[in-house]
Design a protein around this motif. Structure first.
Motif, PDB file in Angstrom:
ATOM      1  N   MET A   1       0.841  -1.190   0.000  1.00  0.00           N
ATOM      2  CA  MET A   1       0.000   0.000   0.000  1.00  0.00           C
ATOM      3  C   MET A   1       0.881   1.246   0.000  1.00  0.00           C
ATOM      4  O   MET A   1       1.856   1.340   0.740  1.00  0.00           O
ATOM      5  CB  MET A   1      -0.874  -0.033   1.268  1.00  0.00           C
ATOM      6  N   SER A   2       0.539   2.190  -0.836  1.00  0.00           N
ATOM      7  CA  SER A   2       1.343   3.407  -0.887  1.00  0.00           C
ATOM      8  C   SER A   2       0.980   4.328   0.282  1.00  0.00           C
ATOM      9  O   SER A   2      -0.097   4.240   0.856  1.00  0.00           O
ATOM     10  CB  SER A   2       1.135   4.132  -2.218  1.00  0.00           C
ATOM     11  N   LYS A   3       1.903   5.207   0.593  1.00  0.00           N
ATOM     12  CA  LYS A   3       1.712   6.145   1.712  1.00  0.00           C
ATOM     13  C   LYS A   3       0.718   7.232   1.313  1.00  0.00           C
ATOM     14  O   LYS A   3       0.667   7.644   0.166  1.00  0.00           O
ATOM     15  CB  LYS A   3       3.048   6.809   2.076  1.00  0.00           C
ATOM     16  N   PRO A   4      -0.057   7.732   2.272  1.00  0.00           N
ATOM     17  CA  PRO A   4      -0.963   8.852   1.978  1.00  0.00           C
ATOM     18  C   PRO A   4      -0.162  10.100   1.569  1.00  0.00           C
ATOM     19  O   PRO A   4       1.010  10.231   1.916  1.00  0.00           O
ATOM     20  CB  PRO A   4      -1.683   9.100   3.309  1.00  0.00           C
ATOM     21  N   PHE A   5      -0.810  11.017   0.873  1.00  0.00           N
ATOM     22  CA  PHE A   5      -0.129  12.196   0.333  1.00  0.00           C
ATOM     23  C   PHE A   5       0.509  13.081   1.404  1.00  0.00           C
ATOM     24  O   PHE A   5       1.466  13.781   1.142  1.00  0.00           O
ATOM     25  CB  PHE A   5      -1.080  13.037  -0.537  1.00  0.00           C
ATOM     26  N   TYR A   6      -0.017  13.064   2.642  1.00  0.00           N
ATOM     27  CA  TYR A   6       0.519  13.948   3.676  1.00  0.00           C
ATOM     28  C   TYR A   6       1.757  13.390   4.361  1.00  0.00           C
ATOM     29  O   TYR A   6       2.406  14.082   5.126  1.00  0.00           O
ATOM     30  CB  TYR A   6      -0.559  14.283   4.720  1.00  0.00           C
ATOM     31  N   VAL A   7       2.116  12.150   4.085  1.00  0.00           N
ATOM     32  CA  VAL A   7       3.310  11.540   4.686  1.00  0.00           C
ATOM     33  C   VAL A   7       4.505  11.911   3.823  1.00  0.00           C
ATOM     34  O   VAL A   7       4.686  11.393   2.727  1.00  0.00           O
ATOM     35  CB  VAL A   7       3.173  10.001   4.796  1.00  0.00           C
ATOM     36  N   LYS A   8       5.289  12.866   4.326  1.00  0.00           N
ATOM     37  CA  LYS A   8       6.400  13.406   3.532  1.00  0.00           C
ATOM     38  C   LYS A   8       7.668  12.563   3.620  1.00  0.00           C
ATOM     39  O   LYS A   8       8.496  12.585   2.738  1.00  0.00           O
ATOM     40  CB  LYS A   8       6.737  14.838   3.989  1.00  0.00           C
ATOM     41  N   SER A   9       7.824  11.837   4.727  1.00  0.00           N
ATOM     42  CA  SER A   9       9.042  11.056   4.893  1.00  0.00           C
ATOM     43  C   SER A   9       8.738   9.741   5.592  1.00  0.00           C
ATOM     44  O   SER A   9       7.761   9.623   6.327  1.00  0.00           O
ATOM     45  CB  SER A   9      10.082  11.845   5.704  1.00  0.00           C
ATOM     46  N   GLU A  10       9.577   8.764   5.338  1.00  0.00           N
ATOM     47  CA  GLU A  10       9.451   7.448   5.963  1.00  0.00           C
ATOM     48  C   GLU A  10       9.998   7.534   7.388  1.00  0.00           C
ATOM     49  O   GLU A  10      11.096   8.022   7.599  1.00  0.00           O
ATOM     50  CB  GLU A  10      10.268   6.441   5.134  1.00  0.00           C
ATOM     51  N   THR A  11       9.226   7.080   8.351  1.00  0.00           N
ATOM     52  CA  THR A  11       9.689   7.064   9.741  1.00  0.00           C
ATOM     53  C   THR A  11      10.203   5.669  10.058  1.00  0.00           C
ATOM     54  O   THR A  11       9.470   4.697   9.895  1.00  0.00           O
ATOM     55  CB  THR A  11       8.540   7.423  10.705  1.00  0.00           C
ATOM     56  N   PRO A  12      11.464   5.544  10.489  1.00  0.00           N
ATOM     57  CA  PRO A  12      12.006   4.227  10.819  1.00  0.00           C
ATOM     58  C   PRO A  12      11.195   3.531  11.924  1.00  0.00           C
ATOM     59  O   PRO A  12      10.627   4.191  12.794  1.00  0.00           O
ATOM     60  CB  PRO A  12      13.428   4.533  11.317  1.00  0.00           C
ATOM     61  N   LYS A  13      11.138   2.195  11.864  1.00  0.00           N
ATOM     62  CA  LYS A  13      10.332   1.416  12.803  1.00  0.00           C
ATOM     63  C   LYS A  13      10.729   1.676  14.254  1.00  0.00           C
ATOM     64  O   LYS A  13       9.865   1.737  15.125  1.00  0.00           O
ATOM     65  CB  LYS A  13      10.445  -0.081  12.481  1.00  0.00           C
TER      66      LYS A  13
END
Length: 126
Positions: A1-13
């Motif tokens: 699933m792709s990230k929503p448009f408002y998620v600008k960066s990947e947050t590490p687990k």
């Protein structure tokens, strides 16, 4: 699933897990605001120390304004994958699209660590 448009960066687990833990600790020993409306008010009043935003929110417009507000007020925020985990971390039986820590309580050190690691991640992404 792709990230929503408002998620600008990947947050590490590790940061995501630390954010859930910080919410849990702050709920018990500090002060937390639950839900998007309360979180928005806390950001606007510059009371929030850390904002946690879920990625699986429908419709995404519900929380899309939060990262923008946080950046305007220079308040750190974290994206986490699951709103149900935010709800359980703050001790409620329903999912929460977002939550924020107002008073850290015993989570002060953990929040400081999350903010430092977020700074490193954002510098790497820029």
């Amino acid at each position: 699933m792709s990230k929503p448009f408002y998620v600008k960066s990947e947050t590490p687990k590790e940061i995501q897990d630390a954010a859930y833990e910080a919410l849990q600790i702050a709920t018990q020993t500090g002060k937390v605001r639950k839900g998007t409306n309360e979180t928005t008010k806390a950001i606007e009043k510059a009371q929030a120390k850390l904002v946690v935003i879920a990625e699986n929110v429908e419709p995404p417009e519900v929380v899309a304004h939060l990262p923008i507000l946080c950046e305007e007020r220079k308040i750190p925020y974290v994206f986490v994958p699951d709103k149900a985990k935010i709800g359980s971390a703050i001790g409620i039986d329903v999912p929460a699209a977002s939550a924020c820590i107002i008073e850290a309580g015993d989570a002060t050190g953990l929040i400081k660590e999350i903010v430092e690691r977020l700074g490193t991640v954002k510098k790497g992404a820029a």
